[in-house]
Design a protein around this motif. Structure first.
Motif, PDB file in Angstrom:
ATOM      1  N   HIS A  79      17.432  33.726  51.881  1.00 29.74           N
ATOM      2  CA  HIS A  79      18.331  32.605  51.597  1.00 29.74           C
ATOM      3  C   HIS A  79      19.125  32.837  50.311  1.00 29.74           C
ATOM      4  O   HIS A  79      18.647  33.505  49.396  1.00 29.74           O
ATOM      5  CB  HIS A  79      17.529  31.297  51.492  1.00 29.74           C
ATOM      6  N   PRO A  80      20.316  32.258  50.233  1.00 34.96           N
ATOM      7  CA  PRO A  80      21.066  32.296  48.978  1.00 34.96           C
ATOM      8  C   PRO A  80      20.460  31.315  47.986  1.00 34.96           C
ATOM      9  O   PRO A  80      19.809  30.333  48.367  1.00 34.96           O
ATOM     10  CB  PRO A  80      22.478  31.855  49.393  1.00 34.96           C
ATOM     11  N   GLY A  81      20.639  31.583  46.721  1.00 36.21           N
ATOM     12  CA  GLY A  81      20.185  30.659  45.686  1.00 36.21           C
ATOM     13  C   GLY A  81      18.675  30.659  45.526  1.00 36.21           C
ATOM     14  O   GLY A  81      17.969  31.534  46.017  1.00 36.21           O
ATOM     15  N   SER A  82      18.211  29.642  44.824  1.00 36.99           N
ATOM     16  CA  SER A  82      16.791  29.481  44.527  1.00 36.99           C
ATOM     17  C   SER A  82      16.304  28.200  45.185  1.00 36.99           C
ATOM     18  O   SER A  82      17.010  27.192  45.177  1.00 36.99           O
ATOM     19  CB  SER A  82      16.609  29.400  43.010  1.00 36.99           C
ATOM     20  N   TRP A  83      15.112  28.230  45.758  1.00 38.48           N
ATOM     21  CA  TRP A  83      14.528  27.038  46.361  1.00 38.48           C
ATOM     22  C   TRP A  83      13.487  26.440  45.426  1.00 38.48           C
ATOM     23  O   TRP A  83      12.731  27.154  44.783  1.00 38.48           O
ATOM     24  CB  TRP A  83      13.835  27.386  47.664  1.00 38.48           C
ATOM     25  N   ASP A  84      13.434  25.117  45.404  1.00 34.30           N
ATOM     26  CA  ASP A  84      12.365  24.448  44.674  1.00 34.30           C
ATOM     27  C   ASP A  84      11.202  24.196  45.644  1.00 34.30           C
ATOM     28  O   ASP A  84      11.287  24.496  46.842  1.00 34.30           O
ATOM     29  CB  ASP A  84      12.855  23.160  44.020  1.00 34.30           C
ATOM     30  N   ALA A  85      10.105  23.660  45.132  1.00 38.07           N
ATOM     31  CA  ALA A  85       8.909  23.439  45.945  1.00 38.07           C
ATOM     32  C   ALA A  85       9.189  22.495  47.109  1.00 38.07           C
ATOM     33  O   ALA A  85       8.669  22.690  48.211  1.00 38.07           O
ATOM     34  CB  ALA A  85       7.781  22.900  45.075  1.00 38.07           C
ATOM     35  N   GLU A  86      10.018  21.490  46.892  1.00 36.49           N
ATOM     36  CA  GLU A  86      10.325  20.533  47.957  1.00 36.49           C
ATOM     37  C   GLU A  86      11.053  21.209  49.115  1.00 36.49           C
ATOM     38  O   GLU A  86      10.765  20.954  50.280  1.00 36.49           O
ATOM     39  CB  GLU A  86      11.138  19.361  47.418  1.00 36.49           C
ATOM     40  N   ARG A  87      12.001  22.072  48.819  1.00 36.27           N
ATOM     41  CA  ARG A  87      12.726  22.788  49.881  1.00 36.27           C
ATOM     42  C   ARG A  87      11.769  23.697  50.653  1.00 36.27           C
ATOM     43  O   ARG A  87      11.819  23.782  51.874  1.00 36.27           O
ATOM     44  CB  ARG A  87      13.876  23.595  49.274  1.00 36.27           C
ATOM     45  N   LEU A  88      10.872  24.382  49.949  1.00 36.75           N
ATOM     46  CA  LEU A  88       9.909  25.255  50.607  1.00 36.75           C
ATOM     47  C   LEU A  88       8.979  24.435  51.510  1.00 36.75           C
ATOM     48  O   LEU A  88       8.704  24.829  52.656  1.00 36.75           O
ATOM     49  CB  LEU A  88       9.114  26.038  49.569  1.00 36.75           C
TER      50      LEU A  88
END
Length: 102
Positions: A79-88
Motif C-alpha cells: 500500500h502507499p503511505g503509512s497505515w495506523d493500527a485502526e486501518r490495519l
C-alpha cells in the motif's frame, strides 16, 4: 519493541518505509485457519536491518507425521503511505469477512 525486537501474537502486522523518497508499506494479514492463530510474529527494527515475519513455530514445535502437510494462508497488501493500527484492524476484519463461510 524491546531493544529493537518484538515477539507477540496478532491477526496482522504492517511495515512502512521510504522507497525512492515515497512512503509505502506492506501488511500481512493472518488467516483464521492458520496454525497457532492469531499468528506469533517476529520483528526486528534496529540500525542494521528491519524485518518482520509470521513465526508460527516460535512458541513450540509442531509435529506432523511423515507424508502429512499443513498449509498457511495470509493476505499481503502492498500500500502507499503509512497505515495506523485502526486501518490495519479494518483491513484484517475485511479479510476475515471476505473468506468463504463454512
Amino acid at each position: 519493541f524491546s531493544e529493537g525486537r518484538y515477539r507477540g501474537k496478532a491477526s496482522a502486522m504492517d511495515y512502512a518505509g521510504l522507497i525512492d523518497g515515497r512512503e509505502a508499506g506492506i501488511a500481512i494479514l493472518d488467516h483464521p485457519g492458520n496454525l497457532n492463530t492469531p499468528s506469533p510474529w517476529y520483528a526486528i527494527a534496529d540500525q542494521t536491518m528491519c524485518y518482520f515475519s509470521p513465526a508460527v513455530l516460535c512458541y513450540g514445535p509442531c509435529t506432523i507425521k511423515a507424508g502429512q502437510s499443513f498449509t498457511l494462508r495470509y493476505r499481503l497488501i502492498v500500500h502507499p503511505g503509512s497505515w495506523d493500527a485502526e486501518r490495519l484492524r479494518a483491513e484484517s476484519k475485511r479479510f476475515r469477512a471476505d473468506l468463504p463461510k463454512k
